[in-house]
Design a protein around this motif. Structure first.
Motif, PDB file in Angstrom:
ATOM      1  N   GLN A 199      11.908  -5.194  53.272  1.00 56.59           N
ATOM      2  CA  GLN A 199      12.444  -5.760  52.024  1.00 56.59           C
ATOM      3  C   GLN A 199      11.275  -6.297  51.214  1.00 56.59           C
ATOM      4  OE1 GLN A 199      15.876  -8.445  52.256  1.00 56.59           O
ATOM      5  NE2 GLN A 199      14.869  -9.771  50.754  1.00 56.59           N
ATOM      6  N   ILE A 200      11.072  -5.715  50.046  1.00 56.90           N
ATOM      7  CA  ILE A 200       9.942  -6.090  49.187  1.00 56.90           C
ATOM      8  C   ILE A 200      10.485  -6.836  47.974  1.00 56.90           C
ATOM      9  CG2 ILE A 200       7.917  -5.246  47.939  1.00 56.90           C
ATOM     10  CD1 ILE A 200       8.139  -2.665  49.569  1.00 56.90           C
ATOM     11  N   THR A 201       9.948  -8.008  47.738  1.00 60.37           N
ATOM     12  CA  THR A 201      10.323  -8.814  46.568  1.00 60.37           C
ATOM     13  C   THR A 201       9.074  -9.052  45.733  1.00 60.37           C
ATOM     14  OG1 THR A 201      12.070  -9.917  47.839  1.00 60.37           O
ATOM     15  CG2 THR A 201      11.371 -10.961  45.779  1.00 60.37           C
ATOM     16  N   ILE A 202       9.119  -8.638  44.487  1.00 59.93           N
ATOM     17  CA  ILE A 202       7.983  -8.814  43.574  1.00 59.93           C
ATOM     18  C   ILE A 202       8.403  -9.796  42.480  1.00 59.93           C
ATOM     19  CG2 ILE A 202       6.391  -7.683  41.980  1.00 59.93           C
ATOM     20  CD1 ILE A 202       6.723  -5.129  43.524  1.00 59.93           C
ATOM     21  N   LYS A 203       7.676 -10.904  42.404  1.00 57.99           N
ATOM     22  CA  LYS A 203       7.960 -11.914  41.395  1.00 57.99           C
ATOM     23  C   LYS A 203       7.356 -11.507  40.057  1.00 57.99           C
ATOM     24  CE  LYS A 203       7.949 -15.695  44.773  1.00 57.99           C
ATOM     25  NZ  LYS A 203       7.309 -16.988  45.155  1.00 57.99           N
ATOM     26  N   LYS A 204       8.095 -11.768  39.015  1.00 59.46           N
ATOM     27  CA  LYS A 204       7.599 -11.460  37.673  1.00 59.46           C
ATOM     28  C   LYS A 204       6.497 -12.432  37.278  1.00 59.46           C
ATOM     29  CE  LYS A 204      11.894  -9.437  35.924  1.00 59.46           C
ATOM     30  NZ  LYS A 204      12.938  -9.523  34.857  1.00 59.46           N
ATOM     31  N   SER A 205       5.483 -11.889  36.629  1.00 61.51           N
ATOM     32  CA  SER A 205       4.379 -12.729  36.170  1.00 61.51           C
ATOM     33  C   SER A 205       4.802 -13.523  34.939  1.00 61.51           C
ATOM     34  CB  SER A 205       3.167 -11.854  35.843  1.00 61.51           C
ATOM     35  OG  SER A 205       2.134 -12.628  35.270  1.00 61.51           O
ATOM     36  N   LYS A 206       4.162 -14.653  34.739  1.00 57.31           N
ATOM     37  CA  LYS A 206       4.450 -15.489  33.573  1.00 57.31           C
ATOM     38  C   LYS A 206       3.777 -14.967  32.312  1.00 57.31           C
ATOM     39  CE  LYS A 206       5.110 -19.683  36.322  1.00 57.31           C
ATOM     40  NZ  LYS A 206       4.666 -21.087  36.565  1.00 57.31           N
ATOM     41  N   ASN A 207       3.003 -13.902  32.472  1.00 61.92           N
ATOM     42  CA  ASN A 207       2.337 -13.313  31.315  1.00 61.92           C
ATOM     43  C   ASN A 207       3.357 -12.512  30.509  1.00 61.92           C
ATOM     44  OD1 ASN A 207       0.587 -12.226  29.474  1.00 61.92           O
ATOM     45  ND2 ASN A 207      -0.579 -10.987  30.971  1.00 61.92           N
ATOM     46  N   ASP A 208       3.542 -12.905  29.272  1.00 64.98           N
ATOM     47  CA  ASP A 208       4.537 -12.250  28.422  1.00 64.98           C
ATOM     48  C   ASP A 208       4.121 -10.844  28.012  1.00 64.98           C
ATOM     49  OD1 ASP A 208       6.002 -14.557  28.589  1.00 64.98           O
ATOM     50  OD2 ASP A 208       5.216 -15.386  26.703  1.00 64.98           O
ATOM     51  N   GLN A 209       2.818 -10.549  28.086  1.00 63.02           N
ATOM     52  CA  GLN A 209       2.344  -9.252  27.653  1.00 63.02           C
ATOM     53  C   GLN A 209       2.469  -8.185  28.748  1.00 63.02           C
ATOM     54  OE1 GLN A 209      -1.653  -9.788  26.246  1.00 63.02           O
ATOM     55  NE2 GLN A 209      -1.039 -11.070  24.502  1.00 63.02           N
ATOM     56  N   GLU A 210       2.997  -8.538  29.872  1.00 63.73           N
ATOM     57  CA  GLU A 210       3.137  -7.590  30.986  1.00 63.73           C
ATOM     58  C   GLU A 210       4.255  -6.589  30.667  1.00 63.73           C
ATOM     59  OE1 GLU A 210       2.857  -8.607  35.455  1.00 63.73           O
ATOM     60  OE2 GLU A 210       5.002  -8.572  34.979  1.00 63.73           O
ATOM     61  N   PRO A 211       4.039  -5.288  30.877  1.00 64.28           N
ATOM     62  CA  PRO A 211       5.087  -4.296  30.583  1.00 64.28           C
ATOM     63  C   PRO A 211       6.336  -4.540  31.439  1.00 64.28           C
ATOM     64  CG  PRO A 211       2.952  -3.242  30.893  1.00 64.28           C
ATOM     65  CD  PRO A 211       2.794  -4.666  31.314  1.00 64.28           C
ATOM     66  N   GLU A 212       7.483  -4.210  30.888  1.00 68.75           N
ATOM     67  CA  GLU A 212       8.731  -4.454  31.608  1.00 68.75           C
ATOM     68  C   GLU A 212       8.874  -3.558  32.839  1.00 68.75           C
ATOM     69  OE1 GLU A 212      11.921  -4.029  28.901  1.00 68.75           O
ATOM     70  OE2 GLU A 212      11.370  -5.776  27.662  1.00 68.75           O
ATOM     71  N   ASN A 213       8.346  -2.349  32.750  1.00 66.96           N
ATOM     72  CA  ASN A 213       8.498  -1.411  33.867  1.00 66.96           C
ATOM     73  C   ASN A 213       7.331  -1.460  34.859  1.00 66.96           C
ATOM     74  OD1 ASN A 213       6.577  -0.404  32.159  1.00 66.96           O
ATOM     75  ND2 ASN A 213       7.392   1.709  32.147  1.00 66.96           N
TER      76      ASN A 213
ATOM     77  N   THR B 224      11.836   6.079  52.315  1.00 65.55           N
ATOM     78  CA  THR B 224      12.642   6.264  51.121  1.00 65.55           C
ATOM     79  C   THR B 224      13.339   4.956  50.806  1.00 65.55           C
ATOM     80  OG1 THR B 224      14.344   7.634  50.080  1.00 65.55           O
ATOM     81  CG2 THR B 224      14.698   7.010  52.368  1.00 65.55           C
ATOM     82  N   PHE B 225      14.028   4.905  49.652  1.00 67.09           N
ATOM     83  CA  PHE B 225      14.726   3.683  49.257  1.00 67.09           C
ATOM     84  C   PHE B 225      16.027   3.553  50.057  1.00 67.09           C
ATOM     85  CE2 PHE B 225      12.346   3.984  45.145  1.00 67.09           C
ATOM     86  CZ  PHE B 225      11.716   2.743  45.252  1.00 67.09           C
ATOM     87  N   SER B 226      16.193   2.440  50.718  1.00 69.71           N
ATOM     88  CA  SER B 226      17.492   2.092  51.284  1.00 69.71           C
ATOM     89  C   SER B 226      18.309   1.320  50.249  1.00 69.71           C
ATOM     90  CB  SER B 226      17.318   1.245  52.544  1.00 69.71           C
ATOM     91  OG  SER B 226      18.559   0.801  53.040  1.00 69.71           O
ATOM     92  N   SER B 227      17.614   0.546  49.417  1.00 66.95           N
ATOM     93  CA  SER B 227      18.224  -0.160  48.289  1.00 66.95           C
ATOM     94  C   SER B 227      17.242  -0.082  47.126  1.00 66.95           C
ATOM     95  CB  SER B 227      18.523  -1.618  48.666  1.00 66.95           C
ATOM     96  OG  SER B 227      18.997  -2.341  47.542  1.00 66.95           O
ATOM     97  N   LYS B 228      17.664   0.519  46.046  1.00 63.01           N
ATOM     98  CA  LYS B 228      16.765   0.708  44.913  1.00 63.01           C
ATOM     99  C   LYS B 228      16.442  -0.634  44.237  1.00 63.01           C
ATOM    100  CE  LYS B 228      17.964   5.485  43.919  1.00 63.01           C
ATOM    101  NZ  LYS B 228      18.390   6.469  42.886  1.00 63.01           N
ATOM    102  N   PRO B 229      15.364  -0.686  43.460  1.00 64.43           N
ATOM    103  CA  PRO B 229      14.979  -1.954  42.819  1.00 64.43           C
ATOM    104  C   PRO B 229      16.104  -2.542  41.988  1.00 64.43           C
ATOM    105  CG  PRO B 229      13.220  -0.338  42.601  1.00 64.43           C
ATOM    106  CD  PRO B 229      14.391   0.389  43.196  1.00 64.43           C
ATOM    107  N   GLN B 230      16.320  -3.844  42.150  1.00 61.00           N
ATOM    108  CA  GLN B 230      17.362  -4.567  41.430  1.00 61.00           C
ATOM    109  C   GLN B 230      16.916  -6.016  41.233  1.00 61.00           C
ATOM    110  OE1 GLN B 230      20.898  -4.467  43.836  1.00 61.00           O
ATOM    111  NE2 GLN B 230      19.804  -5.049  45.698  1.00 61.00           N
TER     112      GLN B 230
ATOM    113  N   GLY C 161      17.777 -14.754  40.344  1.00 62.78           N
ATOM    114  CA  GLY C 161      18.164 -15.107  38.978  1.00 62.78           C
ATOM    115  C   GLY C 161      17.390 -14.374  37.919  1.00 62.78           C
ATOM    116  N   GLY C 162      16.939 -13.179  38.203  1.00 58.21           N
ATOM    117  CA  GLY C 162      16.190 -12.400  37.225  1.00 58.21           C
ATOM    118  C   GLY C 162      14.710 -12.702  37.218  1.00 58.21           C
ATOM    119  N   LYS C 163      14.235 -13.595  38.081  1.00 59.50           N
ATOM    120  CA  LYS C 163      12.813 -13.935  38.111  1.00 59.50           C
ATOM    121  C   LYS C 163      12.009 -13.007  39.015  1.00 59.50           C
ATOM    122  CE  LYS C 163      13.599 -18.861  37.259  1.00 59.50           C
ATOM    123  NZ  LYS C 163      13.378 -20.240  37.767  1.00 59.50           N
ATOM    124  N   ALA C 164      12.676 -12.099  39.676  1.00 61.21           N
ATOM    125  CA  ALA C 164      11.991 -11.179  40.586  1.00 61.21           C
ATOM    126  C   ALA C 164      12.801  -9.890  40.680  1.00 61.21           C
ATOM    127  CB  ALA C 164      11.814 -11.808  41.963  1.00 61.21           C
TER     128      ALA C 164
END
Length: 288
Positions: free
Chosen positions: A201-215, A233-239, A243-246
């Motif tokens: 299970q991989i969790t990637i936190k969003k950076s606080k940099n606003d200029q970071e691309p969405e994808n 392979t993906f068992s669960s695709k990225p979602q 609360g939307g922070k990761a």
């Protein structure tokens, strides 16, 4: 004088007779009382037996030995599986005719058990059952070293086999602003877990940099997956997560069926590529 003497003797005889009778009477009474006690003591068990129930026909009762484990000795004996435990059966060949393979795997055909035993003695070999369902049953002659080597191989395969139950999951969390060197380290760790048949299970936190691309985060996930072709392979695709922070996804190892399908696809693609290259070469030769 004679009359007096006669009367004295007569009185003495009478006295002696009475004394004898008295002695006998006393002794008989003692003997009778003693015999009475003895007979009472001897008769008491006989009298008690008069009240005992009449003997009936004997009954056989099956009993089990007492054991604190609750298992009999037969139940504790290990049950051997035909052809799977590689046990040397020795001279106890129950079938008269058996199918025999030698220690090199050569087929010796059907043989009488007496001939097999003679061959075992001549070549110092052991006999192992391979297939009990065949007609006649299939056996193989092996050396002690060969039996030991096959047992070790079976044990190693049993340890490597996946254990029943849910697949364990490893978790990994990092930021989307991770450096490339650190990302490569994370990717290697993920690949090691996948090769050991773990889910990740991989969790990637969003950076606080606003200029970071969405994808960017989805690109990281795709990059990690592309570096492990034919493995995961993906068992669960990225979602979205937290609360939307990761963003979170789950990778799993490919099944045997998926691995075989991937290999077939790769082989087909390589064959098509070679055919195209050979066709281009032939075309260029023709043009030339």
């Amino acid at each position: 004088m004679k009359q007096r003497k006669y009367s004295t003797e007569r009185m003495a005889a009478l006295f002696l007779k009475r004394l004898t009778l008295q002695t006998l009477k006393t002794s008989n009474g003692c003997i009778r009382s003693w015999l009475g006690k003895y007979m009472v003591q001897k008769r008491t068990p006989a009298q008690l037996r008069l009240f005992a129930p009449a003997p009936g026909p004997p009954h056989l009762t099956h009993t089990h030995a007492f054991s604190t484990d609750g298992d009999t000795q037969d139940e504790k004996m290990p049950k051997r599986m035909n052809g799977t435990d590689l046990s040397n059966i020795g001279r106890k060949i129950h079938d008269r005719i058996i199918h025999v393979l030698d220690e090199k795997g050569n087929d010796l055909g059907n043989m009488h058990r007496a001939a097999v035993i003679r061959l075992m003695d001549e070549r110092d070999l052991r006999l192992v059952k391979r297939c009990s369902d065949a007609q006649p049953p299939e056996y193989q002659l092996l050396t002690g070293a060969q039996i030991h080597a096959e047992r070790l191989q079976l044990r190693s395969e049993a340890r490597a086999a996946p254990q029943p139950g849910p697949t364990p999951t490893k978790e990994l969390t990092f930021s989307s602003s991770i450096a490339q060197h650190d990302l490569d380290t994370k990717r290697k760790q993920i690949q090691q877990w996948i090769e050991k048949k773990y889910k990740v299970q991989i969790t990637i936190k969003k950076s606080k940099n606003d200029q970071e691309p969405e994808n960017k985060i989805e690109g990281i996930f795709n990059h990690i997956l592309q570096t492990m072709p034919g493995i995961a392979t993906f068992s669960s695709k990225p979602q979205p997560a937290k609360g939307g922070k990761a963003v979170m996804c789950i990778l799993r190892p490919l099944s045997k069926k998926e691995e075989n399908a991937y290999r077939e696809t790769e082989g087909t693609q390589k064959g098509d590529t070679l055919n195209k290259e050979n066709g281009n070469d032939r075309g260029s030769d023709v043009l030339h």
